[in-house]
Design a protein around this motif. Structure first.
Motif, mmCIF file in Angstrom:
data_model
loop_
_atom_site.group_PDB
_atom_site.id
_atom_site.type_symbol
_atom_site.label_atom_id
_atom_site.label_comp_id
_atom_site.label_asym_id
_atom_site.label_seq_id
_atom_site.Cartn_x
_atom_site.Cartn_y
_atom_site.Cartn_z
ATOM 1 N N LEU A 78 11.258 7.691 -3.384
ATOM 2 C CA LEU A 78 10.729 8.121 -2.223
ATOM 3 C C LEU A 78 10.007 6.911 -1.438
ATOM 4 C CD1 LEU A 78 9.378 11.485 -3.384
ATOM 5 C CD2 LEU A 78 10.960 11.164 -1.593
ATOM 6 N N ALA A 79 9.279 6.349 -2.293
ATOM 7 C CA ALA A 79 8.587 5.007 -1.696
ATOM 8 C C ALA A 79 9.571 4.122 -1.046
ATOM 9 C CB ALA A 79 7.767 4.227 -2.607
ATOM 10 N N GLU A 80 10.819 3.862 -1.934
ATOM 11 C CA GLU A 80 11.612 2.968 -1.095
ATOM 12 C C GLU A 80 12.342 3.535 0.288
ATOM 13 O OE1 GLU A 80 11.406 -0.180 -1.790
ATOM 14 O OE2 GLU A 80 9.701 0.469 -3.188
ATOM 15 N N ALA A 81 12.648 5.000 -0.123
ATOM 16 C CA ALA A 81 13.543 5.661 1.348
ATOM 17 C C ALA A 81 12.488 5.766 2.248
ATOM 18 C CB ALA A 81 14.037 6.814 0.579
ATOM 19 N N THR A 82 11.202 5.834 2.190
ATOM 20 C CA THR A 82 10.594 5.990 3.400
ATOM 21 C C THR A 82 9.368 5.003 3.762
ATOM 22 O OG1 THR A 82 8.614 6.855 1.907
ATOM 23 C CG2 THR A 82 10.391 8.428 2.515
ATOM 24 N N ARG A 83 10.118 3.782 3.445
ATOM 25 C CA ARG A 83 9.015 2.617 3.689
ATOM 26 C C ARG A 83 9.056 2.503 5.431
ATOM 27 N NH1 ARG A 83 6.796 -0.862 -0.002
ATOM 28 N NH2 ARG A 83 8.083 -1.180 -1.835
ATOM 29 N N PRO A 84 7.909 2.240 5.932
ATOM 30 C CA PRO A 84 7.846 2.143 7.090
ATOM 31 C C PRO A 84 8.283 1.023 7.675
ATOM 32 C CG PRO A 84 5.698 1.439 5.957
ATOM 33 C CD PRO A 84 6.629 1.901 4.988
ATOM 34 N N ARG A 85 9.068 1.172 9.158
ATOM 35 C CA ARG A 85 9.614 0.014 9.691
ATOM 36 C C ARG A 85 8.439 -1.008 10.024
ATOM 37 N NH1 ARG A 85 14.560 1.084 11.935
ATOM 38 N NH2 ARG A 85 14.194 -0.509 13.254
ATOM 39 N N PRO A 86 8.944 -2.504 9.658
ATOM 40 C CA PRO A 86 8.124 -3.638 9.996
ATOM 41 C C PRO A 86 7.722 -3.769 11.408
ATOM 42 C CG PRO A 86 10.081 -4.126 8.621
ATOM 43 C CD PRO A 86 10.128 -2.800 9.160
ATOM 44 N N ARG A 87 6.714 -4.509 11.843
ATOM 45 C CA ARG A 87 6.188 -4.261 13.195
ATOM 46 C C ARG A 87 6.728 -5.610 13.802
ATOM 47 N NH1 ARG A 87 0.343 -1.289 11.870
ATOM 48 N NH2 ARG A 87 1.074 0.778 11.603
ATOM 49 N N TRP A 88 7.467 -6.372 13.283
ATOM 50 C CA TRP A 88 7.766 -7.679 13.731
ATOM 51 C C TRP A 88 9.069 -7.499 14.734
ATOM 52 C CZ3 TRP A 88 7.933 -8.971 8.323
ATOM 53 C CH2 TRP A 88 8.951 -8.610 7.767
ATOM 54 N N GLY A 140 21.413 14.079 -8.755
ATOM 55 C CA GLY A 140 21.980 14.225 -7.587
ATOM 56 C C GLY A 140 21.039 13.700 -6.347
ATOM 57 N N ALA A 141 19.598 14.320 -6.465
ATOM 58 C CA ALA A 141 18.825 14.102 -5.587
ATOM 59 C C ALA A 141 18.231 12.548 -5.432
ATOM 60 C CB ALA A 141 17.659 14.901 -6.112
ATOM 61 N N ALA A 142 18.265 11.953 -6.818
ATOM 62 C CA ALA A 142 18.083 10.327 -6.865
ATOM 63 C C ALA A 142 19.050 9.390 -6.157
ATOM 64 C CB ALA A 142 18.008 10.156 -8.237
ATOM 65 N N TRP A 143 20.166 10.136 -6.450
ATOM 66 C CA TRP A 143 21.705 9.240 -5.597
ATOM 67 C C TRP A 143 21.389 9.477 -4.096
ATOM 68 C CZ3 TRP A 143 27.191 10.965 -5.920
ATOM 69 C CH2 TRP A 143 28.334 9.756 -5.674
ATOM 70 N N VAL A 144 21.055 10.602 -3.607
ATOM 71 C CA VAL A 144 21.004 10.671 -2.150
ATOM 72 C C VAL A 144 19.684 9.809 -1.706
ATOM 73 C CG1 VAL A 144 20.011 12.290 -0.257
ATOM 74 C CG2 VAL A 144 21.605 13.063 -2.099
ATOM 75 N N LEU A 145 18.532 9.866 -2.322
ATOM 76 C CA LEU A 145 17.467 9.013 -1.833
ATOM 77 C C LEU A 145 17.825 7.393 -2.089
ATOM 78 C CD1 LEU A 145 14.471 10.896 -3.795
ATOM 79 C CD2 LEU A 145 14.962 10.701 -1.139
ATOM 80 N N ALA A 146 18.643 7.332 -2.903
ATOM 81 C CA ALA A 146 18.923 5.711 -2.954
ATOM 82 C C ALA A 146 19.842 5.494 -2.018
ATOM 83 C CB ALA A 146 19.559 5.442 -4.495
ATOM 84 N N GLU A 147 20.895 6.200 -1.788
ATOM 85 C CA GLU A 147 21.799 5.596 -0.767
ATOM 86 C C GLU A 147 20.925 5.673 0.920
ATOM 87 O OE1 GLU A 147 24.530 4.713 -1.106
ATOM 88 O OE2 GLU A 147 25.379 5.330 -2.977
ATOM 89 N N ARG A 157 0.907 -1.114 0.052
ATOM 90 C CA ARG A 157 -0.027 0.051 0.122
ATOM 91 C C ARG A 157 0.971 1.089 0.083
ATOM 92 N NH1 ARG A 157 -3.070 -3.090 4.002
ATOM 93 N NH2 ARG A 157 -1.732 -1.789 5.464
ATOM 94 N N HIS A 158 2.039 1.163 0.823
ATOM 95 C CA HIS A 158 2.992 2.375 1.039
ATOM 96 C C HIS A 158 3.594 2.743 -0.538
ATOM 97 C CE1 HIS A 158 5.601 5.229 2.543
ATOM 98 N NE2 HIS A 158 6.873 4.388 1.785
ATOM 99 N N GLY A 159 3.925 1.772 -1.047
ATOM 100 C CA GLY A 159 4.674 1.905 -2.264
ATOM 101 C C GLY A 159 3.472 2.296 -3.375
ATOM 102 N N ARG A 160 2.492 1.858 -3.498
ATOM 103 C CA ARG A 160 1.556 2.342 -4.545
ATOM 104 C C ARG A 160 1.111 3.882 -4.219
ATOM 105 N NH1 ARG A 160 -1.357 -1.664 -3.891
ATOM 106 N NH2 ARG A 160 -2.889 -1.204 -2.332
#
Length: 277
Positions: free
Chosen positions: A102-112, A166-173, A56-59
């Motif tokens: 942005l979707a991958e850089a802001t993935r919510p932390r798993p609740r396990w 440059g912005a894409a690189w920062v988000l990827a890292e 859901r977050h990624g979508r």
């Protein structure tokens, strides 16, 4: 003789794009293994909830990327009027790729529950793909800055060519750092899910950042090659040929990575266990 040398040089410079495409094709095997491991053991309730939540977050964030692309199209129309028609597709692509990052850089932390072992980078993605992304971004920044300093690029084009990669690189890292900084899941049934999610994130951000670097890099190299090709020189000047070949190679590699990026957009899913019954 000069033409033969130019042809050989052109073919040689195109080789890296073929190697990069081959590396991403091999990464599809890693995707199959990671996705298949999720089917072997049923995840816990927390694991199943994490899969649904991450999808859901990624979508949702990628939809925001589409909206960003539309906004960029509007900005290009306001700045360049009729000439912006050639910028509509690049602006939309930039917005979509920004949504992926942005979707991958802001993935919510798993609740396990988290375990004690931290994953290694090589467990998620091949170092060859990772470093090719970094080299492509650095190359694009250097070439764009050089062309801007030489007056071959307009200010607006140069700013976009510098800011977007440059912005894409920062988000990827940032996303890649989160992949290895968080310990793996503690419960055995959730470990395959955790590893698959990390594998997806690593490949998605590397592919998106690579596309945002390779395609502009190719265009910049083509501009530089055409500019140098207009000079009058004695003998055979292979530098313009190398630049043009490098431009075609970078654009071809960027399109190839974009193709493989699409195959990673499908979220990690869990169906009936493969070993059930």
């Amino acid at each position: 003789m000069g033409r033969l040398i130019a042809v050989v040089l052109f073919i040689a410079v195109m080789v890296p794009s073929g190697l990069l495409a081959r590396g991403w094709a091999q990464a599809s095997d890693r995707r199959l293994v990671a996705g298949g491991s999720v089917e072997l053991v049923p995840p816990s309730e927390a694991g199943a909830a994490v899969l649904a939540r991450q999808a859901r977050h990624g979508r949702r964030v990628r939809q925001l990327g589409f909206v960003l692309g539309l906004v960029l199209i509007g900005i290009s129309v306001a700045m360049f009027a009729e000439a912006s028609v050639f910028l509509w597709l690049p602006a939309l692509v930039v917005g979509l790729l920004a949504g992926v990052l942005l979707a991958e850089a802001t993935r919510p932390r798993p609740r396990w529950a988290a375990g004690s072992r931290r994953p290694r980078r090589g467990e998620q993605i091949s170092p060859w793909l990772l470093w090719s992304m970094r080299v492509a971004v650095v190359g694009e920044l250097v070439v764009a800055w050089t062309l801007w300093s030489a007056g071959s690029l307009d200010r607006g084009v140069a700013v976009v060519a510098l800011v977007a990669p440059g912005a894409a690189w920062v988000l990827a890292e940032v996303a890649l750092l989160r992949v290895v900084a968080r310990p793996l899941a503690a419960e055995g049934a959730d470990v395959p899910v955790d590893e698959a999610l990390r594998t997806w994130t690593a490949h998605l951000v590397c592919a998106a950042a690579s596309v945002l670097a390779l395609v502009p890099l190719g265009a910049s190299l083509l501009v530089a090659g055409v500019d140098l090709g207009d000079r009058v020189t004695d003998g055979v000047d292979l530098v313009p040929v190398a630049l043009v070949a490098g431009g075609f190679s970078a654009i071809t590699a960027g399109l190839a990575v974009a193709f493989f990026l699409v195959t990673w957009l499908r979220p990690v899913r869990h169906a009936a266990p493969a070993l059930a019954g």
